[in-house]
Design a protein around this motif. Sequence first.
Motif, short mmCIF file in Angstrom:
data_model
loop_
_atom_site.label_atom_id
_atom_site.label_comp_id
_atom_site.label_asym_id
_atom_site.label_seq_id
_atom_site.Cartn_x
_atom_site.Cartn_y
_atom_site.Cartn_z
N GLU A 152 0.83 -1.21 0.00
CA GLU A 152 0.00 0.00 0.00
C GLU A 152 0.87 1.26 0.00
OE1 GLU A 152 -3.08 0.00 -0.61
OE2 GLU A 152 -3.46 -2.14 -0.37
N ALA A 153 2.01 1.20 0.69
CA ALA A 153 2.91 2.36 0.68
C ALA A 153 3.40 2.65 -0.73
CB ALA A 153 4.09 2.11 1.62
N SER A 154 3.60 1.61 -1.53
CA SER A 154 4.03 1.81 -2.91
C SER A 154 2.89 2.34 -3.77
CB SER A 154 4.56 0.51 -3.51
OG SER A 154 5.95 0.41 -3.28
N GLU A 155 1.67 1.96 -3.44
CA GLU A 155 0.54 2.53 -4.18
C GLU A 155 0.41 4.02 -3.87
OE1 GLU A 155 -2.97 0.09 -3.81
OE2 GLU A 155 -1.91 -1.68 -4.53
N LEU A 156 0.71 4.38 -2.63
CA LEU A 156 0.75 5.80 -2.28
C LEU A 156 1.87 6.50 -3.07
CD1 LEU A 156 0.00 8.24 -0.50
CD2 LEU A 156 1.44 7.27 1.31
N LEU A 157 3.01 5.87 -3.13
CA LEU A 157 4.15 6.44 -3.87
C LEU A 157 3.82 6.62 -5.35
CD1 LEU A 157 7.20 7.23 -3.77
CD2 LEU A 157 7.73 4.84 -4.26
N GLU A 158 3.01 5.71 -5.87
CA GLU A 158 2.64 5.77 -7.29
C GLU A 158 1.91 7.08 -7.63
OE1 GLU A 158 0.37 2.36 -8.64
OE2 GLU A 158 0.63 2.91 -10.75
N CYS A 159 1.25 7.67 -6.64
CA CYS A 159 0.59 8.97 -6.87
C CYS A 159 1.61 10.05 -7.24
CB CYS A 159 -0.16 9.41 -5.61
SG CYS A 159 -1.51 8.33 -5.12
N PHE A 160 2.88 9.80 -6.91
CA PHE A 160 3.94 10.79 -7.16
C PHE A 160 5.00 10.23 -8.11
CE2 PHE A 160 2.16 11.26 -2.92
CZ PHE A 160 1.82 12.60 -2.88
N GLN A 161 4.65 9.18 -8.88
CA GLN A 161 5.66 8.47 -9.68
C GLN A 161 6.39 9.37 -10.67
OE1 GLN A 161 4.09 5.02 -11.72
NE2 GLN A 161 6.11 4.23 -12.25
N TRP A 162 5.64 10.17 -11.40
CA TRP A 162 6.25 10.97 -12.48
C TRP A 162 6.24 12.45 -12.19
CZ3 TRP A 162 8.88 7.62 -14.89
CH2 TRP A 162 8.38 6.35 -15.15
N ASN A 163 5.60 12.83 -11.09
CA ASN A 163 5.49 14.25 -10.81
C ASN A 163 5.32 14.46 -9.30
OD1 ASN A 163 4.43 16.99 -10.56
ND2 ASN A 163 4.23 16.90 -12.79
N ASP A 164 6.15 15.29 -8.73
CA ASP A 164 6.12 15.47 -7.27
C ASP A 164 5.00 16.39 -6.81
OD1 ASP A 164 8.31 13.87 -7.10
OD2 ASP A 164 9.61 15.34 -6.10
N THR A 165 4.51 17.23 -7.69
CA THR A 165 3.60 18.27 -7.21
C THR A 165 2.20 18.21 -7.80
OG1 THR A 165 4.57 19.68 -8.91
CG2 THR A 165 5.42 19.95 -6.68
N ASP A 166 2.05 17.53 -8.91
CA ASP A 166 0.74 17.47 -9.58
C ASP A 166 0.07 16.14 -9.27
OD1 ASP A 166 -1.42 17.89 -11.22
OD2 ASP A 166 -0.36 17.30 -13.05
N TYR A 167 -0.41 16.01 -8.04
CA TYR A 167 -0.98 14.72 -7.61
C TYR A 167 -2.49 14.82 -7.42
CZ TYR A 167 -0.23 17.23 -3.23
OH TYR A 167 -0.21 18.19 -2.26
N ASP A 168 -3.12 13.65 -7.41
CA ASP A 168 -4.57 13.55 -7.22
C ASP A 168 -4.84 13.37 -5.72
OD1 ASP A 168 -7.13 12.55 -6.86
OD2 ASP A 168 -7.07 11.23 -8.60
N LEU A 169 -5.25 14.42 -5.05
CA LEU A 169 -5.39 14.39 -3.60
C LEU A 169 -6.35 13.30 -3.13
CD1 LEU A 169 -4.68 15.57 -0.83
CD2 LEU A 169 -6.47 17.27 -1.16
#
Lengths: 106, 106, 106, 106
Positions: free
Chosen positions: A34-51
């Motif tokens: 699950e921690a990696s699924e959280l990380l996937e929210c930031f895989q290609w972009n550190d700031t443009d994430y889906d809250l």
Amino acid sequence: MKQETVERIRKFTEDRDWEQFHTPANLAKSIAIEASELLECFQWNDTDYDLEHVKEELADVMVYCRNMLDVLELDEDEIINSKMTKNEAKYPVEKAAGRSTKYDQL
Amino acid sequence: MKQETVERIRKFTEDRDWEQFHTPANLAKSIAIEASELLECFQWNDTDYDLEHVKEELADVMVYCRNMLDVLELDEDEIINSKMTKNEAKYPVEKAAGRSTKYDQL
Amino acid sequence: MKQETVERIRKFTEDRDWEQFHTPANLAKSIAIEASELLECFQWNDTDYDLEHVKEELADVMVYCRNMLDVLELDEDEIINSKMTKNEAKYPVEKAAGRSTKYDQL
Amino acid sequence: MKQETVERIRKFTEDRDWEQFHTPANLAKSIAIEASELLECFQWNDTDYDLEHVKEELADVMVYCRNMLDVLELDEDEIINSKMTKNEAKYPVEKAAGRSTKYDQL
């Protein structure tokens, strides 16, 4: 976490007869997954994430952490305070202030 | 988590001027890194683990989760209850009982 | 990977009688653990990393991948080409060009 | 990995103009994410896994490792042999044989 939230998580597991799968090792895998699924929210972009997605994945991590506390019969505040005492010693304010350096290189 | 534990975690970060490093992306990496350190306690053996080490690594995961809640100004109970509502729908008791099958294959 | 490198990795395991620990599940955990150690090189900063450290951690991931290929008797080129065929279909050039969007949202 | 497989991976990235996303940090995240998807094949059961799924996830890890080698202009055999030299010293046969103990506790 409120006691009623803790109870809801426990009931979810019990209703499905899932205690049998909740070994400490399986829960450690689950927390990492699950921690990696959280990380996937930031895989290609550190700031443009889906809250909304971040909230769901962070919740999943925390639910499995709660499961592990239950299985090992641990008190959340006790283990965290015990670790914070160590962290405070490992990262003295005067050495660590404003630096992200790992403790063994401070 | 007790309010005083939450405050201790916040003070630890503030005292070291570490808010600058606590971007959501960096905290997602940190949660994943600590989750893997927890997993390492079970790397070669599922049942013969060092409980003291497990407690420390689990605490580390939870501290970074708390940091992320703070940075994103999220309420722990709110996001967990919201996710539990989804989980309860994804895993109906009558289908999921006693089975570890993923929801999309139930 | 050169055949002599493959053989060196195998000999390392055999000399230590470690085949007993190299179950697919344990190797999956090991790959995840080493991948997180690689990630740790970028925990607080995306660009200011220690290249020597990165090389070591990347090597560790690749060694465990090699161990898993051996244990499951898989051919590296076969499984990668098979997956690339799927990836090429999931990410058609005309849709995916210049975008990091996940395939299910393209 | 055969040279034609290496070339296929490179062409896949170039055709989609994805070099821009392949920073070392993003690739480290990607390796960790795929490693966790591999781990998910063993989340609740160590022995009853879907081999086809394992092959796909292992391939994904290896493709991203290949991407990282390319971006950092590293030679696979060189970094692995360099790390194996260290591993051989860290785990002397006479101490490590038949034991999964971590080097710092041998």
